[in-house]
Design a protein around this motif. Structure first.
Motif, mmCIF file in Angstrom:
data_model
loop_
_atom_site.group_PDB
_atom_site.id
_atom_site.type_symbol
_atom_site.label_atom_id
_atom_site.label_comp_id
_atom_site.label_asym_id
_atom_site.label_seq_id
_atom_site.Cartn_x
_atom_site.Cartn_y
_atom_site.Cartn_z
ATOM 1 N N ILE A 1 12.802 3.644 2.641
ATOM 2 C CA ILE A 1 12.508 2.224 2.874
ATOM 3 C C ILE A 1 11.648 1.746 1.716
ATOM 4 O O ILE A 1 10.444 2.009 1.669
ATOM 5 C CB ILE A 1 11.804 2.039 4.232
ATOM 6 N N ILE B 1 16.981 1.440 2.402
ATOM 7 C CA ILE B 1 16.733 0.127 3.001
ATOM 8 C C ILE B 1 15.834 -0.649 2.045
ATOM 9 O O ILE B 1 14.628 -0.408 1.991
ATOM 10 C CB ILE B 1 16.018 0.262 4.375
ATOM 11 N N THR C 1 13.654 -3.524 1.203
ATOM 12 C CA THR C 1 13.044 -4.573 2.023
ATOM 13 C C THR C 1 12.713 -5.841 1.248
ATOM 14 O O THR C 1 12.668 -6.923 1.828
ATOM 15 C CB THR C 1 11.724 -4.072 2.653
ATOM 16 N N LEU D 1 9.831 -6.469 0.374
ATOM 17 C CA LEU D 1 8.538 -6.850 0.967
ATOM 18 C C LEU D 1 7.336 -6.329 0.187
ATOM 19 O O LEU D 1 6.203 -6.514 0.628
ATOM 20 C CB LEU D 1 8.425 -6.296 2.395
ATOM 21 N N ILE E 1 4.457 -3.839 -0.879
ATOM 22 C CA ILE E 1 3.805 -2.775 -0.102
ATOM 23 C C ILE E 1 3.784 -3.080 1.394
ATOM 24 O O ILE E 1 3.446 -2.215 2.200
ATOM 25 C CB ILE E 1 2.390 -2.427 -0.617
ATOM 26 N N ASN E 2 4.154 -4.283 1.782
ATOM 27 C CA ASN E 2 4.366 -4.571 3.207
ATOM 28 C C ASN E 2 5.413 -3.643 3.812
ATOM 29 O O ASN E 2 5.521 -3.548 5.025
ATOM 30 C CB ASN E 2 4.879 -6.009 3.389
ATOM 31 N N ILE F 1 4.675 -0.746 6.702
ATOM 32 C CA ILE F 1 4.673 -0.853 8.155
ATOM 33 C C ILE F 1 6.074 -0.618 8.722
ATOM 34 O O ILE F 1 6.218 -0.143 9.850
ATOM 35 C CB ILE F 1 4.085 -2.198 8.607
ATOM 36 N N VAL F 2 7.096 -0.911 7.953
ATOM 37 C CA VAL F 2 8.466 -0.641 8.413
ATOM 38 C C VAL F 2 8.707 0.871 8.444
ATOM 39 O O VAL F 2 9.365 1.392 9.349
ATOM 40 C CB VAL F 2 9.512 -1.370 7.541
ATOM 41 N N ASN G 1 7.000 1.966 11.646
ATOM 42 C CA ASN G 1 7.787 1.572 12.821
ATOM 43 C C ASN G 1 9.046 2.417 12.995
ATOM 44 O O ASN G 1 9.496 2.649 14.114
ATOM 45 C CB ASN G 1 8.218 0.102 12.713
ATOM 46 N N THR G 2 9.629 2.855 11.887
ATOM 47 C CA THR G 2 10.891 3.596 11.949
ATOM 48 C C THR G 2 10.685 5.054 12.364
ATOM 49 O O THR G 2 11.552 5.657 12.993
ATOM 50 C CB THR G 2 11.604 3.534 10.578
ATOM 51 N N ALA G 3 9.530 5.609 12.038
ATOM 52 C CA ALA G 3 9.262 7.015 12.356
ATOM 53 C C ALA G 3 8.916 7.180 13.832
ATOM 54 O O ALA G 3 8.189 6.372 14.403
ATOM 55 C CB ALA G 3 8.106 7.514 11.493
ATOM 56 N N PHE H 1 -2.108 1.618 10.279
ATOM 57 C CA PHE H 1 -0.979 0.966 10.975
ATOM 58 C C PHE H 1 -0.487 1.824 12.132
ATOM 59 O O PHE H 1 -0.235 1.338 13.223
ATOM 60 C CB PHE H 1 0.204 0.795 10.032
#
Lengths: 174, 174, 174, 174
Positions: B67, B84, B86, B88, B90-91, B94-95, B98-100, B118
Motif C-alpha cells: 500500500i 494499492i 493510494t 495519500l 504518508i497518510n 493508516i490504510v 486498517n488492512t492488517a 494508529f
C-alpha cells in the motif's frame, strides 16, 4: 504482475436485475482469463461481479479485491478475498481507480461519474458498457475535456470486452 | 478470509543489515504458514519481508500486498504481488494498519511510531520485536494511554511470533 | 500570511479540569498576539483553546479553525469560526499538522502521539507542555529518531510559550 | 458562522482571459457581501476569484481559503489568507466540496466534473455558470442521477448569483 480490472457502476440502489446478471457473467469471464478484479466492495454491480467471480469454476484465491469506505473489513460484501479498509469515505473511489490497470464502467450515478472523471485525470482507460442507462453509456466514446482523448471506449458484449482486454495487456508491462 | 499480517518498521534509511536479514527470514516463515503480508511497499524492512516471502519455496501468488504513498504502481519495491497506490502520501500508513489483522513492528522511527499509535486507536494488536533499537523495542509491553491495554506484545524469536499468530487466529473469524 | 498555531492534545476523555483551564488561558493569550489557531475541532483541549480564544476580548473573526474527521460542519465544537470537514476520519490529524506553522502539544494519548510523530516527519516544531501527564511531557526535548533533532521543545508557562512564538516567527516569511 | 462559497472550475490550462476576468469580478462581489470563499488554491479560476477578492476594497482578512493538494503552503497561489495543505493530491477536491456551504462552478474539465459529482453525493447546491464552455454549462439544470434533483442551478450574471446566494442563506443556520 497479474492485471487488475477495476469495476465501477451503481451500488445497490441503482443496480437492477439485468445489470446484476450482466455483472455475474462479467465476473465469471474475467476470472476465467486469470485477471484479478478490484471494486469498491459494496452492493450492486460491485457485489455482482465479485460474486460471479467467486462462484465460478475459474475462481482462484486472492483474485477479488475490495477497497471499502469504512475502516473495517466487515463492511465489505461477502464475495471478497482481500479487503482494504481505507477509512476515507467516498474518497476511497480514487484508490479504486489508482489500483486498477483498466476500468469497466456499467450504468452508474454520481459516484461512478466521479470515478470516470478521476480515471480521466489519471490517464486510465475506461471501457464504458452502453447496454444500461447511466453515466457509462452517456460518456462512451466521449471526451471529458480537451486535454486528452480516446480514454472512454464504448463496449457492449462481454466477449468484446475480453478481446479488448487481451489486446490492451498484450504489449504492456505491469 | 486468509489472515493478513502487517509489517511496520524502518524504511531504507533506518534498516541495517541485521534487520534486513531478520525481515527476509520473517517473510519466509509467514508465507510458510499461509499468511498474506501487507506493507507500505517501500524499502528497508518492507522490502526485506516481501522479498523473503517471494523468494521462498512457500511463496504463493497474491500473498504480498503493498500500500504505497504514490498514485502509481511503479513506486513499489520489486517484491509485491498486489500494489494499492493510494496517492495519500504518508497518510497511507493508516490504510496499512486498517488492512492488517495483526501487526509486527521491527525497529522503527517516526513513521513506525505513528503507525503503532494508529494501531492502538484502532484496537489492533502489535507484536513488537525487541531485538533492534527503535520504537518497536521501546513500546514493547507498554501502554500508549490508559484507555486500553495489552495491545503491544513483546516478541523476539521468529518461532515465537509464529506460535503467537497461530493462537491469535485460532478462534477468530476474519 | 498570519501565523497559524496548531493545538494538539487529549480529547474529552483525556482532558481534566486543570488541562481545560490551561487551554482556556492559552487560547486567550494566542489570540491576544494576533495568531490564528487550528485544532482537530472536537472536545477536550481542542475545545478549551478555541473557547478561550472566542470568549476573550482579543477575539477576532476568522481566527479559530477546526479540521474535523467528519464530512459536515455540525460535528465541530461550538467555538470555531471556520470548519474544514475532511471526511477522512482520524486521517485528518495530518491535515492539522500540515496547516499549523508550529504546534503546541498538551497532555495527550495515542492520537496526540501520532500527531507528534507526523510533525516530526514533516519537520514541524512542537512545543511540548510538560505540566500534564501524557505524550507531550514524555517527548519534551527528546528525539523521535536519529534523522533530525531539536524539534520537540519543552515548555511550561504560557508566557514562555508566547516568547518562543515571537522568536520563532520573527525572521520567518509565511 | 459566516457563509463559505466554494469556487470550482478550470485551472490554469483551461482558463482563458474571459473566464479569468469573470472570476476577478465574482471574487470582488462575493467579498462585498461579506462571504468567505474557498478554492483548491491553484491557478486559473481559483486564482482569479481569490485575487478579485483580495484586490478589492471589500477585502477582509481571513476571507480567502485555499485547500491545496500538496503538503505545504508555498504551493498555493499568492492570493490566499488561509492555506490548508492536505497532502492528499486531487483527493483534496472533496474537502473543498465539504467545506463550501454552496458552490459556484465555472467552465471546467475533468477535475470540476468530479467535484460536481461529489457535491451531488453530498447534497450540496452548485450554481452552474452557463457563460463559458465546460461541465458547469453542460450540467446546468440537469440531474446527475435519479436519486435527487434541483441541486445544479443555471446562472449567468454575477448580480443574479448574489441574489440567489442571499435567498439561499436567508433562513439557514450555518
Amino acid at each position: 504482475m497479474r492485471p487488475i480490472i477495476g469495476i465501477i457502476g451503481g451500488g445497490k440502489e441503482l443496480c437492477n436485475k439485468d445489470i446484476y446478471e450482466y455483472g455475474l457473467e462479467l465476473g465469471h469471464s474475467l476470472l476465467a482469463q486469470g485477471y484479478r478484479i478490484v471494486t469498491g466492495g459494496k452492493g450492486g454491480i460491485m457485489e455482482a461481479v465479485s460474486r460471479g467471480g467467486m462462484d465460478s469454476e475459474s475462481y482462484f484465491e486472492g483474485s477479488i479485491i475490495a477497497i471499502v469506505p469504512e475502516d473495517n473489513k466487515k463492511s465489505a460484501n461477502d464475495f471478497c478475498d482481500i479487503v482494504i479498509p481505507t477509512g476515507l469515505g467516498i474518497n476511497r473511489n480514487i484508490v479504486v481507480v489508482n489500483t486498477a490497470d483498466i476500468l469497466i464502467a456499467i450504468g452508474g450515478g454520481a459516484g461512478t461519474l466521479s470515478e470516470i472523471a478521476f480515471a480521466w485525470q489519471k490517464n486510465k482507460t475506461v471501457l464504458c458498457v452502453d447496454e444500461f442507462e447511466g453515466w457509462a453509456k452517456q460518456l462512451a466514446n466521449q471526451n471529458i475535456d480537451n486535454r486528452k482523448s480516446n480514454l472512454l471506449i464504448r463496449v457492449n458484449e462481454i466477449d468484446d470486452i475480453i478481446d479488448i482486454l487481451k489486446d490492451f495487456f498484450q504489449n504492456r508491462t505491469l
